[in-house]
Scaffold this motif. Structure first.
Motif, mmCIF file in Angstrom:
data_model
loop_
_atom_site.group_PDB
_atom_site.id
_atom_site.type_symbol
_atom_site.label_atom_id
_atom_site.label_comp_id
_atom_site.label_asym_id
_atom_site.label_seq_id
_atom_site.Cartn_x
_atom_site.Cartn_y
_atom_site.Cartn_z
ATOM 1 N N LYS A 58 0.822 -1.211 0.000
ATOM 2 C CA LYS A 58 0.000 0.000 0.000
ATOM 3 C C LYS A 58 0.858 1.263 0.000
ATOM 4 O O LYS A 58 0.520 2.260 -0.641
ATOM 5 C CB LYS A 58 -0.908 -0.004 1.231
ATOM 6 N N TYR A 59 1.983 1.227 0.707
ATOM 7 C CA TYR A 59 2.794 2.433 0.912
ATOM 8 C C TYR A 59 3.966 2.577 -0.054
ATOM 9 O O TYR A 59 4.763 3.502 0.056
ATOM 10 C CB TYR A 59 3.332 2.468 2.346
ATOM 11 N N GLY A 60 4.104 1.651 -1.002
ATOM 12 C CA GLY A 60 5.106 1.826 -2.043
ATOM 13 C C GLY A 60 6.448 1.181 -1.791
ATOM 14 O O GLY A 60 7.427 1.514 -2.469
ATOM 15 N N TRP A 61 6.527 0.244 -0.844
ATOM 16 C CA TRP A 61 7.782 -0.450 -0.579
ATOM 17 C C TRP A 61 7.886 -1.692 -1.469
ATOM 18 O O TRP A 61 6.887 -2.369 -1.718
ATOM 19 C CB TRP A 61 7.886 -0.829 0.897
ATOM 20 N N ALA A 62 9.096 -1.992 -1.923
ATOM 21 C CA ALA A 62 9.286 -3.107 -2.847
ATOM 22 C C ALA A 62 9.041 -4.457 -2.193
ATOM 23 O O ALA A 62 8.601 -5.407 -2.844
ATOM 24 C CB ALA A 62 10.706 -3.065 -3.422
ATOM 25 N N GLU A 63 9.339 -4.549 -0.897
ATOM 26 C CA GLU A 63 9.166 -5.816 -0.195
ATOM 27 C C GLU A 63 8.971 -5.557 1.294
ATOM 28 O O GLU A 63 9.100 -4.410 1.776
ATOM 29 C CB GLU A 63 10.381 -6.725 -0.411
ATOM 30 N N SER A 64 8.673 -6.601 2.020
ATOM 31 C CA SER A 64 8.505 -6.494 3.471
ATOM 32 C C SER A 64 9.354 -7.548 4.158
ATOM 33 O O SER A 64 9.810 -8.512 3.529
ATOM 34 C CB SER A 64 7.033 -6.664 3.857
ATOM 35 N N ALA A 65 9.568 -7.362 5.461
ATOM 36 C CA ALA A 65 10.364 -8.306 6.251
ATOM 37 C C ALA A 65 9.922 -8.218 7.701
ATOM 38 O O ALA A 65 9.293 -7.241 8.119
ATOM 39 C CB ALA A 65 11.848 -8.000 6.119
ATOM 40 N N THR A 66 10.261 -9.237 8.469
ATOM 41 C CA THR A 66 9.920 -9.246 9.897
ATOM 42 C C THR A 66 11.154 -9.219 10.793
ATOM 43 O O THR A 66 11.026 -9.038 12.001
ATOM 44 C CB THR A 66 9.079 -10.488 10.243
ATOM 45 N N ASP A 67 12.331 -9.384 10.218
ATOM 46 C CA ASP A 67 13.570 -9.414 11.002
ATOM 47 C C ASP A 67 14.427 -8.202 10.658
ATOM 48 O O ASP A 67 15.116 -8.172 9.632
ATOM 49 C CB ASP A 67 14.335 -10.711 10.715
ATOM 50 N N TRP A 68 14.387 -7.180 11.511
ATOM 51 C CA TRP A 68 15.140 -5.963 11.209
ATOM 52 C C TRP A 68 16.642 -6.208 11.213
ATOM 53 O O TRP A 68 17.383 -5.532 10.507
ATOM 54 C CB TRP A 68 14.765 -4.840 12.173
ATOM 55 N N ARG A 69 17.103 -7.178 11.979
ATOM 56 C CA ARG A 69 18.547 -7.443 12.037
ATOM 57 C C ARG A 69 19.082 -7.912 10.680
ATOM 58 O O ARG A 69 20.149 -7.476 10.237
ATOM 59 C CB ARG A 69 18.838 -8.483 13.122
#
Length: 391
Positions: A58-69
């Motif tokens: 929705k916000y224009g990011w190419a991908e998502s992730a759950t582990d910031w490290r």
């Protein structure tokens, strides 16, 4: 003449709720209005895989992730934008800086003074390697407030004597409003004090280019138990806070903040009184600045309403024709613009982590004073980077 082409900066944002949405909007729009270095919205990070994936799309990011490290370790990520709750700021920011990533973090800098000091030390070490960092006091990017700072710096108010800052909201006025992480000290650090007094105090320092030397404060929780998932829970942070600040210049500032001010939705009011003039501002009318020139003949004196929408005003050359107002969300676009420009120039963005730490010292002094029945707390009148350019 040969032009050196630099690859786009890869950006990762951590957090996709309220602030994550505001920051994402700014990343999505900034290059459409301002001349900024090339970048790509690479990754949006959150704990809920399905929810963050939906937000990323929705916000224009190419991908998502759950582990910031693991995101911080990626070679294609150059900027980390931290929109997560305050209790996560220190761990993420320090790891990102040590990994050589530029860091933007929402205010307040951290939940505790100790964490803020560690973050500032990490930022100083990273800066020596060319890695930049900035704290997100977005109200510095309200064009009317940037103009107010210019007028004060030009001496249009003369000697500033006192300031009134009141940041009032009402989203906790209802005693049945449910518990959230913002009402627990272990996750929020403090209540209205850290959440909105940090903004008000930063504005006092930003507008005046001054430093705080003495603090007296009071905190109060009006509703000490709220409905939780498993029954009533204790509220362990403040609902409202008051502070009197003595500034190095001799000016006095009063700060009042509340999240139980019924009828006030997001009202940041600022009044700056000098011996030659006065400035008035209300965030709920953020395109306007009230200005009184006390050097004019008495028969001509009176507050004028400056509609801050001219191309000559800060940031507004990029937006709409005169008289076509902008909104709260534009402050984040201006913030991203300034951050990217500083990175490209190899310059320190403002406000710095040091500025955030300075505000954190003042917040801690308010808490100390409140615990001592409004005892007067002394702070060193050091020059801070808050007094340097930041608009």
């Amino acid at each position: 003449m040969t032009t050196i082409s630099h690859p786009p900066l890869g950006v990762a944002a951590i957090g996709y709720a309220f602030m994550g949405k505001a920051h994402s909007n700014a990343w999505r729009n900034v290059a459409s209005f301002f001349d900024v270095p090339a970048f790509e919205q690479k990754v949006l990070v959150g704990r809920d895989a399905d929810a963050v994936a939906e937000a990323a799309a929705k916000y224009g990011w190419a991908e998502s992730a759950t582990d910031w490290r693991s995101v911080i370790e990626r070679d294609d990520i150059h900027i980390i934008d931290i929109c997560a709750p305050g209790w996560m700021h220190a761990e993420i920011a320090i790891a990102a800086l040590e990994a050589g990533k530029h860091v933007l973090v929402e205010k307040p800098l951290a939940n505790t003074l100790g964490e803020a000091e560690l973050m500032t030390a990490a930022a100083a070490k990273a800066h020596a390697r060319g890695v930049q960092s900035m704290i997100g006091f977005n109200y510095r990017r309200v064009p009317a407030l940037a103009l107010a700072r210019e007028l004060i710096a030009e001496g249009r108010l003369g000697t500033v004597r006192h300031v009134r800052a009141a940041y009032l909201q009402d989203w906790l006025s209802d005693a049945e409003s449910p518990m959230s992480w913002r009402l627990r000290k272990e996750t929020a650090g403090s209540g209205a004090l850290g959440d909105i007094a940090s903004h008000a105090i930063d504005q006092v320092l930003f507008l005046l280019g001054d430093a705080v030397t003495e603090v007296s404060g009071r905190l109060h929780t009006f509703v000490d138990r709220r409905p939780g998932a498993d029954g009533p829970e204790d509220v362990t942070v403040d609902d409202a806070a008051w502070a009197t600040l003595t500034l190095a210049s001799g000016a006095i500032a009063s700060v009042e903040v509340s999240r139980v001010a019924t009828g006030q939705k997001n009202s940041l009011k600022l009044e700056i009184y000098g011996d030659k003039g006065t400035i008035l501002f209300d965030l709920e009318a953020l395109n306007e600045l009230g200005f009184l020139d006390a050097t004019a003949p008495v028969r001509e004196q009176g507050f004028r309403r400056i509609l801050v929408n001219e191309p000559e005003h800060p940031y507004l050359e990029a937006w709409w024709p005169q008289g076509h107002i902008i909104g709260w969300e534009h402050t984040f676009t201006h913030q991203i613009r300034d951050f990217l420009t500083a990175i490209a120039a190899g310059e320190s963005p403002s406000p710095s982590f040091e500025d955030g730490l300075n505000v954190q010292h003042i917040l801690a002094a308010v808490e100390e004073s409140a615990a001592g029945k409004s005892a007067l707390i002394q702070l060193s009148a050091r020059a801070t980077s808050t007094a340097t350019e930041g608009a």
